[in-house]
Design an enzyme around this catalytic site. Structure first.
Site, mmCIF file in Angstrom:
data_model
loop_
_atom_site.group_PDB
_atom_site.id
_atom_site.type_symbol
_atom_site.label_atom_id
_atom_site.label_comp_id
_atom_site.label_asym_id
_atom_site.label_seq_id
_atom_site.Cartn_x
_atom_site.Cartn_y
_atom_site.Cartn_z
ATOM 1 N N HIS A 7 0.857 9.295 7.996
ATOM 2 C CA HIS A 7 0.314 8.022 7.543
ATOM 3 C C HIS A 7 0.286 7.013 8.694
ATOM 4 O O HIS A 7 1.322 6.587 9.177
ATOM 5 C CB HIS A 7 1.195 7.513 6.403
ATOM 6 C CG HIS A 7 0.675 6.310 5.702
ATOM 7 N ND1 HIS A 7 1.479 5.240 5.371
ATOM 8 C CD2 HIS A 7 -0.561 6.018 5.236
ATOM 9 C CE1 HIS A 7 0.761 4.339 4.728
ATOM 10 N NE2 HIS A 7 -0.481 4.782 4.633
ATOM 11 N N HIS A 49 -4.717 -1.420 9.534
ATOM 12 C CA HIS A 49 -4.483 -1.435 8.092
ATOM 13 C C HIS A 49 -4.691 -2.808 7.475
ATOM 14 O O HIS A 49 -5.440 -2.970 6.512
ATOM 15 C CB HIS A 49 -3.057 -0.954 7.792
ATOM 16 C CG HIS A 49 -2.704 -1.022 6.344
ATOM 17 N ND1 HIS A 49 -2.112 -2.129 5.764
ATOM 18 C CD2 HIS A 49 -2.890 -0.128 5.341
ATOM 19 C CE1 HIS A 49 -1.931 -1.914 4.477
ATOM 20 N NE2 HIS A 49 -2.391 -0.701 4.193
#
Length: 224
Positions: A7, A49
């Site tokens: 991730h 992100h």
């Protein structure tokens, strides 16, 4: 064994969503990396992100301004990430926004073969667009922890995705059985707990786990 997807890369000792973190994921032996894509004010595709950095929306910062506000190595260009990892590791490209799908897919499909990437999003409108621009792309619908399963049936039909990517908490609400009944592989996120990982490693309904702890996850999955 499910695929192990790092991730935002393997960022224990490196900034997340950085070339260093992606290189480390490859070195560890991860099967894939997950990256987040947003467009900057000057039309560049940055791997980042958060929607805001230091109080400013990413969409209102040039790429240079964005990099100045982050740790060294963060927010690389999508092109640079793909050129680093192409042919070395699977790439899960998460699209955070729905107004630049064509631009992203031109970059992705121009550098990776269809079997080298997947595209995921929480936004239903994004995923059919991906298929229009790259018909061979595999797409997955990201699903938050609070979703009702009866809503998911409608969303899967509308998006025509190849797999679902539910929050790991949904496994307690029969999401894996639901997906298996419909012939949909499941990519669970974000799974870090060793106990949960041990329970998932032999479950054929789980195609991949997306984790912040890729080194630990690989250890759990390969320990007999």
């Amino acid at each position: 064994m499910p695929l192990v997807v790092a991730h935002r890369g393997a960022w224990g000792a490196a900034p997340q969503n950085s070339l260093e973190a992606f290189e480390r994921a490859i070195a560890l032996g991860c099967h894939g990396i997950e990256i987040d894509v947003r467009r900057t004010a000057d039309g560049r595709m940055a791997v980042i992100h958060d929607a805001r950095v230091a109080g400013r929306p990413v969409s209102r910062l040039t790429h240079e301004q964005l990099r100045e506000r982050m740790r060294i190595g963060q927010a690389p260009l999508l092109e640079d990430v793909l050129e680093l990892v192409a042919g070395r590791i699977l790439v899960d490209v998460e699209l955070k926004e729905d107004d630049h799908v064509a631009q992203v897919m031109a970059i992705v499909a121009g550098r990776l073969d269809p079997d080298q990437y997947v595209v995921t999003s929480f936004r239903d409108a994004v995923l059919p667009q991906v298929k229009r621009h790259a018909p061979d792309a595999r797409t997955g619908l990201l699903v938050g922890a609070r979703l009702r399963l009866r809503e998911l049936d409608r969303r899967v039909r509308r998006t025509r995705v190849d797999f679902v990517a539910p929050h790991a908490a949904l496994r307690r609400r029969r999401i894996l059985a639901w997906a298996a009944d419909r012939g949909l592989p499941a990519w669970l996120w974000t799974v870090n707990d060793p106990t949960v990982l041990r329970a998932l490693r032999g479950d054929p309904r789980v195609a991949a786990v997306i984790t912040d702890e890729p080194e630990r996850t690989l250890g759990v999955f390969t320990t007999h």
